[in-house]
Write a protein that holds these residues in place. Structure first.
Motif, PDB file in Angstrom:
ATOM      1  N   GLY A  49       0.835  -1.197   0.000  1.00 44.43           N
ATOM      2  CA  GLY A  49       0.000   0.000   0.000  1.00 44.43           C
ATOM      3  C   GLY A  49       0.866   1.243   0.000  1.00 44.43           C
ATOM      4  N   LYS A  50       0.328   2.302   0.562  1.00 44.33           N
ATOM      5  CA  LYS A  50       1.015   3.593   0.569  1.00 44.33           C
ATOM      6  C   LYS A  50       1.370   4.044   1.978  1.00 44.33           C
ATOM      7  N   GLN A  51       1.309   3.111   2.955  1.00 39.79           N
ATOM      8  CA  GLN A  51       1.581   3.487   4.331  1.00 39.79           C
ATOM      9  C   GLN A  51       2.632   2.559   4.934  1.00 39.79           C
ATOM     10  N   ILE A  52       3.635   3.179   5.559  1.00 37.74           N
ATOM     11  CA  ILE A  52       4.661   2.407   6.261  1.00 37.74           C
ATOM     12  C   ILE A  52       4.091   2.027   7.619  1.00 37.74           C
ATOM     13  N   PRO A  53       4.068   0.737   7.939  1.00 34.67           N
ATOM     14  CA  PRO A  53       3.471   0.291   9.197  1.00 34.67           C
ATOM     15  C   PRO A  53       4.142   0.907  10.429  1.00 34.67           C
ATOM     16  N   GLY A  54       3.339   1.156  11.453  1.00 34.38           N
ATOM     17  CA  GLY A  54       3.850   1.707  12.703  1.00 34.38           C
ATOM     18  C   GLY A  54       4.928   0.831  13.320  1.00 34.38           C
ATOM     19  N   GLU A  55       4.781  -0.478  13.173  1.00 31.37           N
ATOM     20  CA  GLU A  55       5.781  -1.410  13.712  1.00 31.37           C
ATOM     21  C   GLU A  55       7.147  -1.164  13.082  1.00 31.37           C
TER      22      GLU A  55
ATOM     23  N   ASP B 148      10.687  11.737  12.634  1.00 32.48           N
ATOM     24  CA  ASP B 148      10.419  12.828  11.712  1.00 32.48           C
ATOM     25  C   ASP B 148      11.175  12.647  10.395  1.00 32.48           C
ATOM     26  N   LEU B 149      12.346  12.046  10.454  1.00 36.94           N
ATOM     27  CA  LEU B 149      13.084  11.761   9.224  1.00 36.94           C
ATOM     28  C   LEU B 149      12.372  10.667   8.420  1.00 36.94           C
ATOM     29  N   THR B 150      11.885   9.651   9.107  1.00 35.77           N
ATOM     30  CA  THR B 150      11.113   8.598   8.434  1.00 35.77           C
ATOM     31  C   THR B 150       9.897   9.208   7.751  1.00 35.77           C
ATOM     32  N   ASN B 151       9.221  10.106   8.454  1.00 38.52           N
ATOM     33  CA  ASN B 151       8.038  10.769   7.898  1.00 38.52           C
ATOM     34  C   ASN B 151       8.415  11.624   6.685  1.00 38.52           C
ATOM     35  N   ASP B 152       9.520  12.348   6.761  1.00 37.19           N
ATOM     36  CA  ASP B 152       9.966  13.182   5.633  1.00 37.19           C
ATOM     37  C   ASP B 152      10.271  12.330   4.403  1.00 37.19           C
ATOM     38  N   ILE B 153      10.963  11.224   4.614  1.00 34.87           N
ATOM     39  CA  ILE B 153      11.316  10.328   3.504  1.00 34.87           C
ATOM     40  C   ILE B 153      10.050   9.727   2.902  1.00 34.87           C
ATOM     41  N   ALA B 154       9.129   9.318   3.776  1.00 37.34           N
ATOM     42  CA  ALA B 154       7.863   8.754   3.294  1.00 37.34           C
ATOM     43  C   ALA B 154       7.134   9.774   2.432  1.00 37.34           C
ATOM     44  N   ARG B 155       7.035  10.993   2.926  1.00 37.22           N
ATOM     45  CA  ARG B 155       6.323  12.046   2.199  1.00 37.22           C
ATOM     46  C   ARG B 155       6.977  12.307   0.839  1.00 37.22           C
ATOM     47  N   GLU B 156       8.308  12.336   0.801  1.00 35.07           N
ATOM     48  CA  GLU B 156       9.032  12.544  -0.458  1.00 35.07           C
ATOM     49  C   GLU B 156       8.718  11.457  -1.484  1.00 35.07           C
ATOM     50  N   ARG B 157       8.377  10.272  -0.986  1.00 36.85           N
ATOM     51  CA  ARG B 157       8.104   9.143  -1.873  1.00 36.85           C
ATOM     52  C   ARG B 157       6.612   8.895  -2.069  1.00 36.85           C
ATOM     53  N   GLY B 158       5.812   9.857  -1.651  1.00 36.64           N
ATOM     54  CA  GLY B 158       4.368   9.737  -1.831  1.00 36.64           C
ATOM     55  C   GLY B 158       3.717   8.752  -0.876  1.00 36.64           C
ATOM     56  N   LEU B 159       4.329   8.552   0.292  1.00 33.11           N
ATOM     57  CA  LEU B 159       3.827   7.603   1.278  1.00 33.11           C
ATOM     58  C   LEU B 159       3.479   8.323   2.570  1.00 33.11           C
ATOM     59  N   THR B 160       2.852   7.586   3.478  1.00 33.63           N
ATOM     60  CA  THR B 160       2.592   8.078   4.825  1.00 33.63           C
ATOM     61  C   THR B 160       3.131   7.054   5.806  1.00 33.63           C
ATOM     62  N   ILE B 161       3.166   7.451   7.081  1.00 27.25           N
ATOM     63  CA  ILE B 161       3.524   6.487   8.126  1.00 27.25           C
ATOM     64  C   ILE B 161       2.301   6.272   9.009  1.00 27.25           C
ATOM     65  N   ASP B 162       2.220   5.109   9.591  1.00 29.05           N
ATOM     66  CA  ASP B 162       1.127   4.771  10.519  1.00 29.05           C
ATOM     67  C   ASP B 162       1.510   5.319  11.893  1.00 29.05           C
ATOM     68  N   GLU B 163       1.181   6.600  12.115  1.00 27.99           N
ATOM     69  CA  GLU B 163       1.545   7.249  13.367  1.00 27.99           C
ATOM     70  C   GLU B 163       0.837   6.625  14.563  1.00 27.99           C
ATOM     71  N   ALA B 164      -0.431   6.250  14.395  1.00 25.25           N
ATOM     72  CA  ALA B 164      -1.168   5.630  15.493  1.00 25.25           C
ATOM     73  C   ALA B 164      -0.529   4.291  15.861  1.00 25.25           C
ATOM     74  N   GLY B 165      -0.141   3.516  14.861  1.00 25.61           N
ATOM     75  CA  GLY B 165       0.526   2.237  15.115  1.00 25.61           C
ATOM     76  C   GLY B 165       1.863   2.427  15.805  1.00 25.61           C
ATOM     77  N   PHE B 166       2.575   3.467  15.440  1.00 27.48           N
ATOM     78  CA  PHE B 166       3.846   3.789  16.093  1.00 27.48           C
ATOM     79  C   PHE B 166       3.600   4.132  17.558  1.00 27.48           C
ATOM     80  N   GLU B 167       2.607   4.961  17.821  1.00 24.06           N
ATOM     81  CA  GLU B 167       2.313   5.404  19.180  1.00 24.06           C
ATOM     82  C   GLU B 167       1.872   4.259  20.089  1.00 24.06           C
ATOM     83  N   ARG B 168       1.208   3.253  19.515  1.00 24.49           N
ATOM     84  CA  ARG B 168       0.774   2.095  20.319  1.00 24.49           C
ATOM     85  C   ARG B 168       1.945   1.271  20.797  1.00 24.49           C
TER      86      ARG B 168
END
Length: 70
Positions: A29-35, A49-69
């Motif tokens: 998909g287009k989302q990097i898993p929180g795990e 924040d670097l992971t998020n920046d790289i994801a955004r540059e590549r048209g992806l998102t990160i699973d922030e809720a999964g990360f926080e859990r």
């Protein structure tokens, strides 16, 4: 001492980038898993924040809720 810290951080970034690139290559998909984001942060000290920046540059998102859990 400062030079050693810089070298270690550069190594950390290189390891984290290799893992992130591998994880992105396996995405269905287009989302990097929180795990994955958590493992990069917890194991390698790879900044979220670097992971998020790289994801955004590549048209992806990160699973922030999964990360926080974690």
């Amino acid at each position: 001492m400062l030079e050693q810290e810089e070298l270690r951080f550069a190594e950390t970034l290189a390891q984290g980038m290799a893992l992130l690139d591998g994880a992105i290559g396996k995405l269905t998909g287009k989302q990097i898993p929180g795990e994955t984001v958590f493992r990069l942060y917890d194991t390698f000290g790879f900044p979220v924040d670097l992971t998020n920046d790289i994801a955004r540059e590549r048209g992806l998102t990160i699973d922030e809720a999964g990360f926080e859990r974690r």
